[in-house]
Design a protein around this motif. Sequence first.
Motif, PDB file in Angstrom:
ATOM      1  N   ALA A 191       0.835  -1.209   0.000  1.00  0.00           N
ATOM      2  CA  ALA A 191       0.000   0.000   0.000  1.00  0.00           C
ATOM      3  C   ALA A 191       0.869   1.259   0.000  1.00  0.00           C
ATOM      4  CB  ALA A 191      -0.941  -0.009   1.201  1.00  0.00           C
ATOM      5  N   ALA A 192       1.936   1.256   0.803  1.00  0.00           N
ATOM      6  CA  ALA A 192       2.835   2.412   0.824  1.00  0.00           C
ATOM      7  C   ALA A 192       3.479   2.619  -0.536  1.00  0.00           C
ATOM      8  CB  ALA A 192       3.907   2.228   1.903  1.00  0.00           C
ATOM      9  N   ASN A 193       3.856   1.534  -1.190  1.00  0.00           N
ATOM     10  CA  ASN A 193       4.456   1.641  -2.521  1.00  0.00           C
ATOM     11  C   ASN A 193       3.450   2.170  -3.536  1.00  0.00           C
ATOM     12  OD1 ASN A 193       7.244  -0.058  -3.694  1.00  0.00           O
ATOM     13  ND2 ASN A 193       5.959   1.156  -5.026  1.00  0.00           N
ATOM     14  N   ALA A 194       2.202   1.724  -3.433  1.00  0.00           N
ATOM     15  CA  ALA A 194       1.157   2.223  -4.338  1.00  0.00           C
ATOM     16  C   ALA A 194       0.948   3.718  -4.132  1.00  0.00           C
ATOM     17  CB  ALA A 194      -0.136   1.455  -4.117  1.00  0.00           C
ATOM     18  N   VAL A 195       0.947   4.168  -2.888  1.00  0.00           N
ATOM     19  CA  VAL A 195       0.800   5.599  -2.595  1.00  0.00           C
ATOM     20  C   VAL A 195       1.949   6.378  -3.233  1.00  0.00           C
ATOM     21  CG1 VAL A 195       0.915   7.324  -0.724  1.00  0.00           C
ATOM     22  CG2 VAL A 195      -0.585   5.322  -0.510  1.00  0.00           C
ATOM     23  N   MET A 196       3.174   5.881  -3.091  1.00  0.00           N
ATOM     24  CA  MET A 196       4.335   6.562  -3.683  1.00  0.00           C
ATOM     25  C   MET A 196       4.197   6.651  -5.203  1.00  0.00           C
ATOM     26  SD  MET A 196       7.624   5.144  -1.593  1.00  0.00           S
ATOM     27  CE  MET A 196       7.094   3.457  -1.359  1.00  0.00           C
ATOM     28  N   LEU A 197       3.784   5.560  -5.816  1.00  0.00           N
ATOM     29  CA  LEU A 197       3.651   5.519  -7.270  1.00  0.00           C
ATOM     30  C   LEU A 197       2.593   6.517  -7.747  1.00  0.00           C
ATOM     31  CD1 LEU A 197       4.842   4.063  -9.726  1.00  0.00           C
ATOM     32  CD2 LEU A 197       3.032   2.370  -9.481  1.00  0.00           C
ATOM     33  N   VAL A 198       1.478   6.557  -7.057  1.00  0.00           N
ATOM     34  CA  VAL A 198       0.413   7.503  -7.413  1.00  0.00           C
ATOM     35  C   VAL A 198       0.895   8.938  -7.228  1.00  0.00           C
ATOM     36  CG1 VAL A 198      -1.858   8.363  -6.706  1.00  0.00           C
ATOM     37  CG2 VAL A 198      -1.502   5.899  -7.003  1.00  0.00           C
ATOM     38  N   MET A 199       1.619   9.198  -6.140  1.00  0.00           N
ATOM     39  CA  MET A 199       2.114  10.550  -5.899  1.00  0.00           C
ATOM     40  C   MET A 199       3.061  11.013  -7.003  1.00  0.00           C
ATOM     41  SD  MET A 199       2.707  10.572  -1.796  1.00  0.00           S
ATOM     42  CE  MET A 199       3.068  12.325  -1.752  1.00  0.00           C
ATOM     43  N   VAL A 200       3.925  10.133  -7.447  1.00  0.00           N
ATOM     44  CA  VAL A 200       4.841  10.489  -8.547  1.00  0.00           C
ATOM     45  C   VAL A 200       4.021  10.736  -9.813  1.00  0.00           C
ATOM     46  CG1 VAL A 200       6.678   9.608 -10.036  1.00  0.00           C
ATOM     47  CG2 VAL A 200       6.857   9.337  -7.556  1.00  0.00           C
ATOM     48  N   GLY A 201       3.031   9.885 -10.077  1.00  0.00           N
ATOM     49  CA  GLY A 201       2.186  10.071 -11.255  1.00  0.00           C
ATOM     50  C   GLY A 201       1.451  11.407 -11.225  1.00  0.00           C
ATOM     51  N   VAL A 202       0.912  11.753 -10.072  1.00  0.00           N
ATOM     52  CA  VAL A 202       0.211  13.041  -9.936  1.00  0.00           C
ATOM     53  C   VAL A 202       1.180  14.190 -10.155  1.00  0.00           C
ATOM     54  CG1 VAL A 202      -0.971  14.543  -8.259  1.00  0.00           C
ATOM     55  CG2 VAL A 202      -1.636  12.139  -8.483  1.00  0.00           C
ATOM     56  N   ARG A 203       2.377  14.056  -9.648  1.00  0.00           N
ATOM     57  CA  ARG A 203       3.389  15.106  -9.831  1.00  0.00           C
ATOM     58  C   ARG A 203       3.690  15.307 -11.318  1.00  0.00           C
ATOM     59  NH1 ARG A 203       8.330  17.297  -7.799  1.00  0.00           N
ATOM     60  NH2 ARG A 203       8.899  18.781  -9.405  1.00  0.00           N
ATOM     61  N   LEU A 204       3.668  14.229 -12.082  1.00  0.00           N
ATOM     62  CA  LEU A 204       3.968  14.341 -13.517  1.00  0.00           C
ATOM     63  C   LEU A 204       2.855  15.050 -14.288  1.00  0.00           C
ATOM     64  CD1 LEU A 204       5.515  10.827 -14.154  1.00  0.00           C
ATOM     65  CD2 LEU A 204       6.722  13.017 -13.997  1.00  0.00           C
ATOM     66  N   LEU A 205       1.650  14.995 -13.745  1.00  0.00           N
ATOM     67  CA  LEU A 205       0.530  15.665 -14.413  1.00  0.00           C
ATOM     68  C   LEU A 205       0.654  17.153 -14.201  1.00  0.00           C
ATOM     69  CD1 LEU A 205      -2.388  13.292 -13.432  1.00  0.00           C
ATOM     70  CD2 LEU A 205      -1.120  13.372 -15.584  1.00  0.00           C
TER      71      LEU A 205
END
Length: 138
Positions: free
Chosen positions: A124-138
């Motif tokens: 779950a922590a890894n999924a949160v990190m991945l989503v956060m990076v994705g949002v940052r790219l937007l």
Amino acid sequence: MLSLANSAYMAFYLYLIMLLIQWMVATFSKTSQPNAIPGKMNEDLSHDSFVFRAHRTFHNTLENSALFIGTVLFAFSINYQSIVFAIAVWTYLVARVIHMALYYAIATEKNPSPRSYFFLIAVAANAVMLVMVGVRLL
């Protein structure tokens, strides 16, 4: 002194130390066994054997390392600094350390075992990190 956002670097470093320790424990516990063959695990071993548990702990970490290392290094490469991201990295690390300790300590075939909950926290922590990076790219 590191800020909380920059402490992700320290958590990542400690993760690499944990990985080295797991490799050493798995390697040395296996090679200390009579008739140990490099690269081959005795198929008769199961959770009642520390050698099996050390091997599985290390391999489970390796199986999860690609996504974690990739996500963290990608975040570092785009200079993404966030307190929430750092907390997620620390959460991942702590969950993996507890997972490791439980795997070493508890010989069980039960599913879910206590270590399973910490495996899921790390995912779950890894999924949160991945989503956060994705949002940052937007």
